[in-house]
Design a protein around this motif. Structure first.
Motif, PDB file in Angstrom:
ATOM      1  N   ALA A 158       0.836  -1.208   0.000  1.00 37.39           N
ATOM      2  CA  ALA A 158       0.000   0.000   0.000  1.00 37.39           C
ATOM      3  C   ALA A 158       0.868   1.254   0.000  1.00 37.39           C
ATOM      4  N   GLU A 159       0.380   2.266  -0.678  1.00 38.21           N
ATOM      5  CA  GLU A 159       1.038   3.573  -0.654  1.00 38.21           C
ATOM      6  C   GLU A 159       0.728   4.232   0.683  1.00 38.21           C
ATOM      7  N   ILE A 160       1.709   4.887   1.263  1.00 36.48           N
ATOM      8  CA  ILE A 160       1.551   5.549   2.560  1.00 36.48           C
ATOM      9  C   ILE A 160       1.651   7.048   2.354  1.00 36.48           C
ATOM     10  N   ILE A 161       0.663   7.770   2.878  1.00 39.34           N
ATOM     11  CA  ILE A 161       0.687   9.226   2.819  1.00 39.34           C
ATOM     12  C   ILE A 161       0.576   9.743   4.244  1.00 39.34           C
ATOM     13  N   ARG A 162       1.594  10.457   4.685  1.00 39.90           N
ATOM     14  CA  ARG A 162       1.667  10.947   6.066  1.00 39.90           C
ATOM     15  C   ARG A 162       1.380  12.441   6.117  1.00 39.90           C
ATOM     16  N   TYR A 163       0.645  12.828   7.150  1.00 38.96           N
ATOM     17  CA  TYR A 163       0.277  14.233   7.362  1.00 38.96           C
ATOM     18  C   TYR A 163       0.448  14.501   8.853  1.00 38.96           C
ATOM     19  N   THR A 164       1.413  15.326   9.219  1.00 40.01           N
ATOM     20  CA  THR A 164       1.683  15.630  10.621  1.00 40.01           C
ATOM     21  C   THR A 164       1.143  17.005  10.972  1.00 40.01           C
ATOM     22  N   VAL A 165       0.406  17.070  12.076  1.00 39.26           N
ATOM     23  CA  VAL A 165      -0.210  18.317  12.545  1.00 39.26           C
ATOM     24  C   VAL A 165       0.248  18.602  13.976  1.00 39.26           C
ATOM     25  N   PRO A 166      -0.013  19.808  14.492  1.00 39.81           N
ATOM     26  CA  PRO A 166       0.460  20.139  15.847  1.00 39.81           C
ATOM     27  C   PRO A 166      -0.148  19.279  16.962  1.00 39.81           C
ATOM     28  N   GLY A 167      -1.461  19.144  17.012  1.00 33.86           N
ATOM     29  CA  GLY A 167      -2.065  18.462  18.153  1.00 33.86           C
ATOM     30  C   GLY A 167      -3.311  17.674  17.806  1.00 33.86           C
ATOM     31  N   PHE A 168      -3.877  17.044  18.831  1.00 31.21           N
ATOM     32  CA  PHE A 168      -5.072  16.206  18.720  1.00 31.21           C
ATOM     33  C   PHE A 168      -6.193  16.811  17.895  1.00 31.21           C
ATOM     34  N   LYS A 169      -6.558  18.034  18.253  1.00 31.43           N
ATOM     35  CA  LYS A 169      -7.742  18.627  17.635  1.00 31.43           C
ATOM     36  C   LYS A 169      -7.538  18.975  16.168  1.00 31.43           C
ATOM     37  N   ASP A 170      -6.299  18.857  15.682  1.00 32.10           N
ATOM     38  CA  ASP A 170      -6.018  19.058  14.264  1.00 32.10           C
ATOM     39  C   ASP A 170      -6.148  17.760  13.468  1.00 32.10           C
ATOM     40  N   LEU A 171      -6.248  16.646  14.143  1.00 27.98           N
ATOM     41  CA  LEU A 171      -6.306  15.351  13.462  1.00 27.98           C
ATOM     42  C   LEU A 171      -7.547  15.160  12.578  1.00 27.98           C
ATOM     43  N   PRO A 172      -8.751  15.558  13.017  1.00 24.54           N
ATOM     44  CA  PRO A 172      -9.907  15.311  12.150  1.00 24.54           C
ATOM     45  C   PRO A 172      -9.792  15.946  10.763  1.00 24.54           C
ATOM     46  N   VAL A 173      -9.355  17.181  10.676  1.00 26.70           N
ATOM     47  CA  VAL A 173      -9.237  17.797   9.350  1.00 26.70           C
ATOM     48  C   VAL A 173      -8.116  17.150   8.550  1.00 26.70           C
ATOM     49  N   ALA A 174      -7.033  16.752   9.215  1.00 25.62           N
ATOM     50  CA  ALA A 174      -5.953  16.064   8.506  1.00 25.62           C
ATOM     51  C   ALA A 174      -6.476  14.752   7.915  1.00 25.62           C
ATOM     52  N   CYS A 175      -7.247  14.010   8.695  1.00 26.66           N
ATOM     53  CA  CYS A 175      -7.797  12.744   8.210  1.00 26.66           C
ATOM     54  C   CYS A 175      -8.775  12.971   7.063  1.00 26.66           C
ATOM     55  N   LYS A 176      -9.595  13.978   7.192  1.00 27.22           N
ATOM     56  CA  LYS A 176     -10.564  14.302   6.135  1.00 27.22           C
ATOM     57  C   LYS A 176      -9.836  14.671   4.846  1.00 27.22           C
ATOM     58  N   ARG A 177      -8.770  15.454   4.956  1.00 22.37           N
ATOM     59  CA  ARG A 177      -7.994  15.834   3.772  1.00 22.37           C
ATOM     60  C   ARG A 177      -7.287  14.618   3.170  1.00 22.37           C
ATOM     61  N   LEU A 178      -6.776  13.721   4.006  1.00 27.54           N
ATOM     62  CA  LEU A 178      -6.146  12.514   3.486  1.00 27.54           C
ATOM     63  C   LEU A 178      -7.137  11.674   2.671  1.00 27.54           C
ATOM     64  N   ILE A 179      -8.374  11.623   3.126  1.00 23.80           N
ATOM     65  CA  ILE A 179      -9.404  10.863   2.412  1.00 23.80           C
ATOM     66  C   ILE A 179      -9.842  11.593   1.146  1.00 23.80           C
ATOM     67  N   GLU A 180     -10.174  12.864   1.286  1.00 24.73           N
ATOM     68  CA  GLU A 180     -10.748  13.598   0.156  1.00 24.73           C
ATOM     69  C   GLU A 180      -9.705  14.035  -0.876  1.00 24.73           C
ATOM     70  N   GLU A 181      -8.611  14.606  -0.429  1.00 23.95           N
ATOM     71  CA  GLU A 181      -7.634  15.158  -1.363  1.00 23.95           C
ATOM     72  C   GLU A 181      -6.624  14.128  -1.835  1.00 23.95           C
ATOM     73  N   ASP A 182      -6.192  13.245  -0.929  1.00 21.26           N
ATOM     74  CA  ASP A 182      -5.182  12.247  -1.287  1.00 21.26           C
ATOM     75  C   ASP A 182      -5.790  10.902  -1.650  1.00 21.26           C
ATOM     76  N   LYS A 183      -7.122  10.802  -1.544  1.00 23.73           N
ATOM     77  CA  LYS A 183      -7.855   9.590  -1.935  1.00 23.73           C
ATOM     78  C   LYS A 183      -7.414   8.339  -1.167  1.00 23.73           C
ATOM     79  N   CYS A 184      -7.140   8.514   0.128  1.00 29.39           N
ATOM     80  CA  CYS A 184      -6.769   7.372   0.962  1.00 29.39           C
ATOM     81  C   CYS A 184      -7.975   6.461   1.173  1.00 29.39           C
ATOM     82  N   ASP A 185      -7.719   5.170   1.189  1.00 29.50           N
ATOM     83  CA  ASP A 185      -8.772   4.181   1.396  1.00 29.50           C
ATOM     84  C   ASP A 185      -9.114   4.007   2.870  1.00 29.50           C
ATOM     85  N   ILE A 186      -8.155   4.289   3.720  1.00 33.25           N
ATOM     86  CA  ILE A 186      -8.307   4.163   5.162  1.00 33.25           C
ATOM     87  C   ILE A 186      -7.265   5.077   5.803  1.00 33.25           C
ATOM     88  N   VAL A 187      -7.536   5.533   7.020  1.00 30.03           N
ATOM     89  CA  VAL A 187      -6.616   6.463   7.674  1.00 30.03           C
ATOM     90  C   VAL A 187      -6.380   6.027   9.120  1.00 30.03           C
TER      91      VAL A 187
END
Length: 163
Positions: A32-61
């Motif tokens: 599987a291809e791995i796409i990593r997105y690092t953010v400052p803290g916990f509360k930044d994780l939901p948008v990072a996950c949403k962007r990984l799914i929508e923009e990077d077309k990840c199948d699972i996060v």
């Protein structure tokens, strides 16, 4: 056929690089291809996950985070968890929350081991979910844990105590 994509969202606030463990498991067990997105803290994780799914077309996060011992840290982790649940429902894709709380153990060594174990075991769950919705069925009711030793199924413990 295109390669599956696994998104990994993690934070700079965490005191252990849990993504390193997840990446090693993916590379060892999958192409599987791995796409990593690092953010400052916990509360930044939901948008990072949403962007990984929508923009990077990840199948699972995978969402990795570490909460401190203070009540505010636990509150932030809870808020982040709610956000991650919302992302799953909006995207109709799995986002596995892999959070470690600093009060789960007494020493930093123990926390490190919990973080490593939890990241590795949940990443195996991610790879199983990529195979299909029934790949984990054989483990249903088996008391599997991530971060510590498995608990095991209650019925086997109960029967063992009778013998």
């Amino acid at each position: 056929m295109s390669r599956e994509k696994v998104g990994i969202a993690d934070t700079t606030f965490a005191r252990v690089d849990m993504a390193k463990f997840a990446i090693n498991v993916i590379k060892k067990n999958s192409d599987a291809e791995i796409i990593r997105y690092t953010v400052p803290g916990f509360k930044d994780l939901p948008v990072a996950c949403k962007r990984l799914i929508e923009e990077d077309k990840c199948d699972i996060v995978i969402a990795l985070g570490m909460a401190g011992k203070k009540p505010i840290d636990k509150q932030c982790a809870h808020e982040a968890a709610l956000g991650l649940q919302a992302v799953q429902l909006m995207a109709n894709k799995h986002v596995l929350e892999i959070f470690v709380h600093m009060d789960e153990a007494k020493t930093e060594k123990e926390i490190y081991e919990i973080a490593k174990n939890r990241a590795e075991k949940h990443t195996l769950n991610v790879l199983a979910l990529l195979k299909g919705k029934t790949d984990l069925t054989k483990f249903a009711g088996m008391g599997k844990r991530q971060g510590k030793e498995d608990e095991g199924p209650i019925i086997l413990k109960w029967l063992k105590n009778l013998v």
